[in-house]
Design an enzyme around this catalytic site. Structure first.
Site, PDB file in Angstrom:
ATOM      1  CG  ASP A 103      -8.898   0.556  -9.123  1.00  0.00           C
ATOM      2  OD1 ASP A 103      -8.089   1.212  -8.450  1.00  0.00           O
ATOM      3  OD2 ASP A 103      -9.875  -0.052  -8.634  1.00  0.00           O
ATOM      4  CG  ASP A 131      30.918 -16.155 -20.478  1.00  0.00           C
ATOM      5  OD1 ASP A 131      30.641 -16.388 -19.290  1.00  0.00           O
ATOM      6  OD2 ASP A 131      31.937 -16.602 -21.038  1.00  0.00           O
ATOM      7  N   GLY A 191     -13.368  -1.859  -4.121  1.00  0.00           N
ATOM      8  CA  GLY A 191     -13.878  -2.000  -5.461  1.00  0.00           C
ATOM      9  C   GLY A 191     -13.555  -3.305  -6.148  1.00  0.00           C
ATOM     10  CG  ASP A 195     -11.875   3.786  -5.903  1.00  0.00           C
ATOM     11  OD1 ASP A 195     -11.020   4.669  -5.728  1.00  0.00           O
ATOM     12  OD2 ASP A 195     -12.484   3.243  -4.964  1.00  0.00           O
ATOM     13  CG  ASP A 249      -7.556   4.736 -11.511  1.00  0.00           C
ATOM     14  OD1 ASP A 249      -6.997   4.647 -10.405  1.00  0.00           O
ATOM     15  OD2 ASP A 249      -7.006   5.248 -12.514  1.00  0.00           O
ATOM     16  NE  ARG A 306      -6.341  -3.913  -1.553  1.00  0.00           N
ATOM     17  CZ  ARG A 306      -6.052  -2.869  -2.313  1.00  0.00           C
ATOM     18  NH1 ARG A 306      -5.105  -2.029  -1.931  1.00  0.00           N
ATOM     19  NH2 ARG A 306      -6.677  -2.662  -3.442  1.00  0.00           N
ATOM     20  CE  LYS A 346      50.726  10.612  -0.675  1.00  0.00           C
ATOM     21  NZ  LYS A 346      49.542   9.771  -0.809  1.00  0.00           N
ATOM     22  CD  GLN A 401      -4.740   1.114 -10.358  1.00  0.00           C
ATOM     23  OE1 GLN A 401      -4.535  -0.088 -10.236  1.00  0.00           O
ATOM     24  NE2 GLN A 401      -5.656   1.748  -9.634  1.00  0.00           N
ATOM     25  CB  THR A 433       2.129  -0.713  -8.899  1.00  0.00           C
ATOM     26  OG1 THR A 433       1.895   0.140  -7.763  1.00  0.00           O
ATOM     27  CG2 THR A 433       3.558  -0.547  -9.381  1.00  0.00           C
TER      28      THR A 433
END
Length: 845
Positions: free
Chosen positions: A142, A364, A181, A144, A236, A253, A542, A239, A245
């Site tokens: 990234d 199964d 970026g 930036d 960066d 955006r 009870k 990530q 993420t």
């Protein structure tokens, strides 16, 4: 953007799913006037290129319900309003388990647009077909820009990074981020030689960022500190962390105007007027150039290319395909020719165990072998005790894609019912012969265990498919036993489980078997004058919930077992806290208690507890747990330090319990009342509880119903077996009342019907549930003609509970036939079987 019809609300069908789209003319981007309808139109246009890059990745969402000028909601976990058909996967975090949406299809993408989800963020890894987390398939940087820098500076750093990545044998592809970026993506190899984990990829990216900073210190920075970033571009690398993420390619955006994380050509990055792209411009680029990020997917597609070996699987799947119509069932059919799905391979063959609620519940068991999933049906599930073998019936081979299948097979189709994944992972093959298979399963969910499948020899064709599945004495990680034990498994069906290895099961994560066979001790209804001796009895409240025996094998392991033998451990995960509250020097231990759901006033609410019943899938349990918490009320001990204490008197067991457990919510040790029934009953009424249980001070723990324990209730309640239902007057297709019975001399005797206490939703759910149990004749005696006239009979298997005013003679005048008057439904008792129900005729104690 292309114009869209400006209707307030409309219902559409997307890939067979009906979606209600509302507020289509609401403005989501104030500066441009872009509406929700236009956002949905854009998502439809880019779905063919967006979905392949987002599929099978857990998506984090950013929502702007009131537009980007309003509040933003950051959402990871799916809530109760999520449609059932939306694909999802769970991730266990340090403090919680979240269900993440998988953006795998246009219907899901459309639903996200309807919820005003503008940004989709995904990690650099995918889930495999069985739910296992795969290694990252791409590296991302990234770029930036800090204050004083912009896209031209990011483009220059991108070109420098490209040279380094190409020198590493990686080809990067640029994406203008839609914000400030540029992102650079590079596909990672999927072979066993080139596969790297997230930590390793992060380390590589970090070193690359440091190198760029060293070579170009005037423009590049690799440190996250903001004070170092003025006039520079941050590379960066973080990530690539498995928990981080990045905005998904082609995602919008959430700015004042709509911009897109848009793939670009390297020629475009040379343009001095390089700018972020709008949705209209992105669609034009796709029409002209297609998906510029398509090479990122080539690694996955290469894995799907059929080899001569895989072509042979087509013949193996003939039986599977002959039994199913791809137009009528959602089950996968596999790629043409039996191609191999992504991630499959000889290095780590997969297994899956699917819980299948068909005509009869079974599991199964499937092993990946020679390009298919070789399959067995387990009527009683996987064995957990080497002394007890389970039947395994071999069925047709299934395609490898079936390993990730969860969903509903429609009624009328082969295998109709609900299918969920109970466990999945990889296995190590020890032996595979026509009559014997030995494997060691490796699973993050349920640990490792070694199993053997042995074919039994029969004289008919059906018996030829019968096998035994056996938990071997020899287990992974040095557990006791010998490998030879698997070849000739023991077939003894004794109920004693003293041979079980709690150390093995605690390590593997498999629920440990009890060292001894225990049954819950039950109380009878008190009769008049039976509790008049205050020196003979002690009294407890009870509690209105589900009875459970808690097996604590070590400070980390609890297994909860219901009265009927059902394992409740997965259903109530918060009660695992009990393990740390038992004296570790006196384990293993077995404790008796009641699982309850408390209302805001701290009183048990049985209707509230119903919302937690019968849940097995992790995401269902997590969703219900967010609404309803449960507590455990302990009142007896059966085993401590491995010693059976059931033969000791109640007073000694109570003292032992108080010294054994240091309770803390959600675990409680309620007080007892010493010989004062009236005081106990007053307290019970004040707390709005069901009543009290009187226990004789000298009583041993018999494991059956006994007159040594007696219950006294404030109002009449009765457990009942449902034997049928009658249609409602307003809607004949929905249940109006349930027909009830209780055991009597080895048969079921009719005791009336209940038509109140249900919500409309419950009526529909109960109707659907009972339709699968329909039969032609009543399963109870003594049903009067007026109740039998339009009755729909069902197999008498399900147990419920009602309150009622009193018992009355049957309206048909039959001698001794009692009917409950003014019954009100309280809920199902999934913890009990029909044979557990007992007629209660309370008297004044």
């Amino acid at each position: 953007m292309a114009p869209t019809q400006r209707t307030v609300t409309q219902t559409v069908s997307v890939e067979g799913h009906r979606l209600r789209l509302s507020n289509l003319d609401k403005v989501l981007y104030p500066a441009s006037g872009t509406t929700k309808g236009e956002v949905l139109h854009y998502l439809t246009q880019v779905a063919p290129v967006l979905l392949p890059h987002a599929a099978n990745r857990p998506a984090t969402r950013k929502r702007w319900p009131d537009g980007t000028g309003g509040q933003m909601f950051f959402q990871k976990n799916l809530d109760a309003s999520t449609p059932d058909w939306v694909k999802r996967r769970s991730i266990q975090h340090k403090r919680s388990s979240n269900d993440y949406v998988l953006v795998n299809d246009l219907a899901t993408l459309t639903w996200l647009g309807q919820t005003a989800t503008l940004e989709l963020h995904t990690p650099q890894w995918q889930f495999g077909r069985t739910g296992a987390r795969l290694d990252p398939d791409r590296l991302v940087l990234d770029l930036d820009p800090g204050p004083g820098a912009g896209l031209p500076e990011c483009a220059q750093v991108a070109r420098w990074a490209r040279e380094i990545l190409q020198g590493m044998g990686l080809e990067p592809y640029p994406v203008t981020s839609g914000s400030k970026g540029i992102h650079l993506y590079a596909a990672l190899g999927r072979s066993s030689e080139t596969r790297l984990g997230s930590d390793a990829v992060s380390a590589v990216a970090h070193e690359l960022a440091r190198y760029l900073e060293t070579e170009h210190p005037d423009l590049v920075v690799s440190d996250m500190s903001k004070k170092l970033r003025t006039g520079k571009v941050l590379v960066d690398w973080s990530q690539n962390n498995g928990n981080k993420t990045t905005i998904a390619p082609y995602s919008l955006r959430g700015l004042d105007r709509p911009y897109v994380a848009a793939p670009r050509t390297w020629e475009e990055l040379d343009d001095p007027d390089l700018a972020q792209l709008t949705p209209e411009e992105v669609v034009e680029h796709i029409e002209a150039d297609g998906d510029l990020l398509a090479p990122l997917l080539e690694g996955h597609r290469a894995a799907l290319e059929p080899t001569p070996e895989r072509l042979a699987t087509f013949e193996k799947l003939e039986t599977y395909r002959a039994k199913r119509d791809p137009g009528r069932t959602p089950e996968p059919f596999g790629p043409p020719g039996g191609g191999e799905p992504s991630g499959a391979g000889p290095d780590a063959p997969s297994f899956v165990i699917q819980e299948h609620h068909a005509r009869r519940l079974h599991w199964d068991f499937r092993l990946e072998h020679d390009g298919v999933l070789v399959s067995w049906a387990l009527p009683k599930g996987e064995p957990t005790d080497p002394a007890k073998n389970h039947l395994a019936v071999q069925t047709e081979d299934h395609p490898l894609e079936y390993g990730s299948f969860e969903g509903s097979i429609p009624a009328g189709e082969y295998g109709a019912g609900e299918v969920t994944i109970w466990d999945s992972g990889t296995y190590e093959l020890e032996k595979w012969r026509d009559d014997e298979v030995i494997v060691t399963l490796r699973s993050e969910r349920r640990g490792s265990r070694r199993l053997a499948l042995i074919r039994t020899r029969g004289r008919d064709g059906d018996a030829e498919n019968n096998w035994l599945i056996h938990l071997t004495k020899a287990q992974p990680d040095g557990a006791p036993g010998t490998p030879e034990a698997a070849a000739e498994p023991e077939t003894d069906t004794a109920t004693d489980t003293a041979a079980a290895e709690p150390e093995r099961t605690a390590r593997s994560g498999t629920p440990p078997a009890a060292r001894r066979s225990y049954r819950a001790m039950l109380a009878g209804a008190a009769r008049a004058g039976e509790l008049r001796d205050p020196d003979a009895w002690m009294f407890e409240m009870k509690w209105d919930g589900f009875r459970t025996l808690a097996h604590v094998t070590d400070p980390d392991t609890v297994r909860l077992v219901s009265r009927s033998g059902q394992d409740l451990t997965v259903t109530f995960p918060e009660l695992a806290a009990l393990a740390a509250q038992v004296d570790p020097d006196r384990l293993p231990a077995v404790l008796d208690g009641e699982i309850v759901a408390l209302d805001r006033a701290g009183r048990p609410d049985f209707r509230r507890l119903q919302q937690r019943a019968n849940l097995r899938k992790e995401h269902d349990v997590a969703r219900a747990r967010a609404r309803v918490q449960v507590d455990l009320m302990l009142f007896d001990v059966l085993e401590a330090d491995g010693d059976d204490v059931t033969g000791r008197p109640w007073t000694q067991r109570r003292e032992l319990l108080e010294s054994l457990v240091t309770p803390s919510p959600p675990v409680h040790l309620p007080p007892v009342f010493d010989g004062d029934l009236e005081a106990a009953m007053r307290t019970s009424r004040t707390l709005r509880l069901e009543g009290v249980v009187a226990k004789r001070r000298t009583s041993t723990y018999t494991g059956r119903r006994s007159r040594e324990w007696l219950k006294v209730k404030h109002s009449a309640t009765q457990e009942v077996v449902v034997v049928g239902w009658r249609p409602g007057h307003a809607n004949a297709s929905v249940m109006g009342s349930l027909l009830m019975a209780v055991p009597d001399d080895g048969a079921l005797r009719y005791v009336g019907r209940v038509g109140t206490g249900f919500t409309e939703r419950e009526r529909r759910e109960i109707t659907a549930r009972l339709r699968d149990l329909e039969r032609a004749t009543p399963g109870a005696t003594g049903v009067p003609a007026q109740d039998a006239r339009d009755a729909r009979w069902v197999t008498p298997r399900l147990v419920g509970e009602v309150t009622f005013a009193d018992w009355a003679e049957g309206s048909d005048g039959a001698s001794g036939e009692r009917r409950m008057r003014h019954s009100v439904w309280r809920g199902w008792r999934p913890d009990k079987k029909a044979a557990d129900v007992e007629l209660e005729l309370p008297g004044e104690a």
